[in-house]
Design a protein around this motif. Structure first.
Motif: not given
Lengths: 353, 353
Positions: A96-98, A100-103, A122-123, A146, A177
């Motif tokens: 959830x925290x880390x 958190x991008x669209x990659x 978490x999608x 990534x 990352x």
């Protein structure tokens, strides 16, 4: 969107299926990688002597006693340590925290079966990276754009340990990352990558009390990393639930960490039984990748894994089997006491003989 | 997006700030609504006599003993009960599961300060609905398009109880949203809306063991609702962490639920002390909305709340104060033992006299 029922707004997921927890005492339970030994006697002592206010008052949000004991044991500062309700809680909050991008985040195709569940929940976009045929990692596969990386080392359910060089090669290629190394099984003969946290601010190492410290019941996991990582993770944790660790887990966990002698002794005994089990399984016609964990991921030359799984269960012996591509002819057998393992080999001899 | 540092991908949040947990025994702690009485003696008994495998093995994922005890106590089926690590865990997962649309969720502007934190964390759009000047709800404000509703009843930090008619009026207007009633303080004289769950499939009622059952330390919260709601919530829970409830919380929680006599006796004593405290506070020149919880939200006619808060703290008496619009002249004072409350009134008399 216009909603005509409340059910349209529900987050629908396919949950993780944990291993069976059979109720009867007569079972030999080798299906969820628990430790066959009780926790350190010091754990029982402090739990039975808890302070009378421990149940009534909210616990220490910092779980200070436990965090400080871990910091001391692993030679880091207390603000480099994060604790949670089992490493599942720690890793869930890490996603959830880390991530958190669209990659796409990356993890091995054969691995802990919770990773894709968290990503779905978490999608988080994700892509699984195929292991080589010998179940090892090719670090080159992780040298691409990534959204984050998570790798268990040793891997589960294969038991295969990767070298620190492989881990560091992946870290070097991924400065933008967060790289999470899930070391649930590291204490059974592996080399932790904890020394790398000083060099890589984006490396988070996760461990658990459920395996080597015999405390699966008390739900304690932890992460160690740079102060920055731990601060971000703690901010999310304090946004989900401020008081997650109950006082008995805090004091019991700290007592377990402080009893290093007991930890070394029981861990070594499991390693010894594992090496003995490798010999016995080989004699019985099983093959397996060399395990550095408290389980062996074995396949028989002639008898299908599913058949062995069913027959063992009929005899009250629970091991783990997945009907999934690439691993549907393997059994994951937890290392129990030597006495129990001998009973297993006896039954296996009948089944495959 | 192109990322040049790992920190750009971090989910950044402003965490909830829990009330202080002072360490010294000399303090009178009335700042986090804990119960002044120990849990039922049956709780201590079962915790001290736990089975030797309880710590070593993973716990029952169903937390069956506790779920079944709650189902029996509240006259519902076991598959209408969901348990979590405190009601914070239950509500956090409720937000994640049910508040999953592009519409704004609604909750009062003066309320439990975790709601907006969860909404921010999970990126859920939200709008706060102003309470009336007497801190009551206008149900008409909730008759609009929305993504879900959460209302604490009695409300915190005001202590104000809404009638079942008000709750039902909101439910009637919202068949396409999940409506959550957070009843953390319901046992101190309020009427639970649990009987409405048979009529409204979209009503989820949340309660906790941290207040009326004196078990804030053991982290137990629960939700009761339709089987459909509980199934969706459980699916998400099993996607976050399969094993959250440790065995000591499970057996201790079940023991607490079964000791109804102790529960009634201690709860009534807190109610009696609250009514006594209302008289004493009025005599001292305080005003407050009528509280049906285990705290009083009081404001003094002449002396600013912040000044009283600071002076009480200097005397070792901790109450709760928020420097926030509309409530920055109020103190939330937890109801402790009568003996401790008398000490507080003595100090208050000096401060405001």
């Amino acid at each position: 969107m216009n909603y005509t029922t409340w059910e349209q707004r529900v987050r629908k997921v396919e949950p993780y299926t944990p291993g069976e927890q059979p109720k009867t005492d007569k079972v030999i339970k080798l299906n969820t990688n628990e430790n066959p030994f009780s926790p350190s006697p010091m754990v029982e002592k402090v739990i039975k002597e808890y302070n009378e206010d421990a149940l009534r008052l909210y616990p220490d949000t910092r779980a200070g006693l436990l965090v400080d004991a871990l910091a001391k044991r692993y030679g880091v500062d207390s603000d480099q340590v994060f604790v949670g309700v089992g490493s599942d809680d720690v890793i869930s909050q890490t996603f959830l925290t880390f991530f958190n991008s669209d990659k796409e985040i990356l993890f091995p195709d054969i691995t802990y079966s919770f990773y894709d569940v968290w990503a779905e929940l978490y999608r988080i976009p994700y892509r699984t990276v195929p292991l080589k045929d010998d179940f090892t990692i090719n670090p080159d596969d992780y040298k691409c754009d990534n959204g984050g990386i998570i790798i268990p080392n040793p891997n589960a359910p294969t038991g295969v340990l990767e070298s620190l060089d492989t881990i560091e090669e992946i870290l070097k290629a991924n400065p933008t990352s967060v790289v999470v190394i899930d070391e649930a099984y590291i204490d059974f003969g592996g080399t932790s990558c904890l020394p790398l946290i000083d060099k890589y601010e984006n490396l988070l190492v996760v461990q658990t009390f459920s395996k080597s410290r015999s405390m699966a019941g008390m739900r304690i996991g932890f992460a160690i990393g740079s102060k920055k990582l731990i601060k971000y993770l703690s901010d999310v944790k304090f946004s989900v639930n401020s008081y997650t660790m109950n006082p008995l887990s805090i004091i019991g966990g700290a007592a377990a960490v402080e009893d290093e002698e007991y930890f070394q002794k029981t861990t070594q005994e499991i390693i010894n039984t594992r090496e003995y089990s490798k010999k016995r399984l080989t004699e019985l016609g099983f093959t397996f990748p060399d395990s550095m964990s408290n389980f062996i991921f074995a396949s028989h030359k002639k008898v299908p894994a599913k058949e062995i799984f069913t027959k063992l269960k009929e005899q009250g012996i629970y091991v783990r089997y997945w009907d999934k591509p690439r691993i549907n002819n393997h059994l994951r057998i937890t290392i129990g006491t030597k006495e129990n393992m001998d009973k297993v080999f006896e039954k296996l001899a009948e089944i495959v003989g």
